[in-house]
Design an enzyme around this catalytic site. Structure first.
Site, short mmCIF file in Angstrom:
data_model
loop_
_atom_site.label_atom_id
_atom_site.label_comp_id
_atom_site.label_asym_id
_atom_site.label_seq_id
_atom_site.Cartn_x
_atom_site.Cartn_y
_atom_site.Cartn_z
N LYS A 51 40.89 -6.99 -63.40
CA LYS A 51 41.87 -6.15 -62.70
C LYS A 51 43.22 -6.20 -63.41
O LYS A 51 43.89 -5.18 -63.59
CB LYS A 51 42.03 -6.60 -61.25
CG LYS A 51 40.85 -6.27 -60.37
CD LYS A 51 41.07 -6.82 -58.97
CE LYS A 51 39.91 -6.54 -58.05
NZ LYS A 51 40.16 -7.07 -56.68
N ALA A 68 43.99 -10.56 -57.63
CA ALA A 68 43.08 -11.52 -56.99
C ALA A 68 41.81 -10.79 -56.56
O ALA A 68 41.82 -9.58 -56.34
CB ALA A 68 43.75 -12.16 -55.78
N ASP A 69 40.76 -11.57 -56.45
CA ASP A 69 39.51 -11.05 -55.92
C ASP A 69 38.80 -12.17 -55.17
O ASP A 69 38.71 -13.29 -55.67
CB ASP A 69 38.60 -10.52 -57.03
CG ASP A 69 37.51 -9.62 -56.45
OD1 ASP A 69 37.76 -8.41 -56.33
OD2 ASP A 69 36.44 -10.14 -56.09
N THR A 70 38.34 -11.86 -53.98
CA THR A 70 37.66 -12.84 -53.13
C THR A 70 36.20 -12.45 -53.00
O THR A 70 35.88 -11.29 -52.72
CB THR A 70 38.32 -12.90 -51.74
OG1 THR A 70 39.69 -13.26 -51.91
CG2 THR A 70 37.63 -13.92 -50.85
#
Length: 188
Positions: A51, A68-70
């Site tokens: 990203k 961020a990525d969860t």
């Protein structure tokens, strides 16, 4: 340095605000697919870095970008955002009565040419056994289609379904604030 948040998540925005940080929001569509050989924390880190790369050319020298990525993992199965109510119910049925891991990958990309800082945080979430009615109520009333694993820890299901956590609650919400704060000190 000026902080840029590249996320549409209202939870991430609130967490940064609660940290007392000022930031600008920039959004663009980025493909969230990942190589199949990656597992767990590697996936979250890959997606956060991927990203960030989409914004690299647009960053000023006085800016640092946060992406961020969860992801939610049950074993090595990644439970992404559900496509519809049926998939959300299926995910929650799989998670209930079990422990699973939540990984949030973060990338801090400075616009001045320094190397990005990429890390992931892990939290183990223990769900109690839920009834079909509780799962159906949650999906119908909270529509968790924008949440990995089909739930939000801060929502009704988190309030009634999470027995305990091992790790950061805020990581489950989508941003490991303790790590973000510590890493940002090098930039701000």
């Amino acid at each position: 340095m000026n902080l840029i948040l590249a996320s549409g998540s209202p939870r991430r925005r609130q967490l940064l605000t609660d940290l007392g940080l000022t930031y600008e929001i920039r959004l663009r569509e980025v493909d969230e697919s990942f190589p199949e050989h990656l597992r767990r924390a590697e996936i979250a880190e890959y997606l956060a870095r991927h990203k960030a790369e989409a914004y690299r050319a647009d960053l000023g020298a006085d800016e640092v970008l946060l992406t961020a990525d969860t992801i939610v993992c049950l074993g090595d199965d990644v439970l992404n955002k559900p496509a519809d109510a049926a998939e959300a119910r299926q995910m929650l049925t799989r998670l209930q009565g079990r422990a699973h891991q939540v990984y949030t990958g973060v990338c801090l990309l400075p616009g001045d040419g320094r190397a990005p800082v990429v890390f992931a945080d892990e939290t183990t979430v223990h769900f109690r056994t839920l009834s079909e009615e509780e799962i159906a109520f949650y999906v119908a009333n909270y529509r968790p289609f924008d949440k990995a694993g089909a739930y939000g820890a801060q929502d009704w299901l988190g309030l009634v379904g999470i027995d305990r956590l091992e790790g950061s609650y805020f990581n489950v919400m989508g941003l490991p604030t303790h790590r973000v704060w510590a890493e940002l000190q090098a930039f701000l």
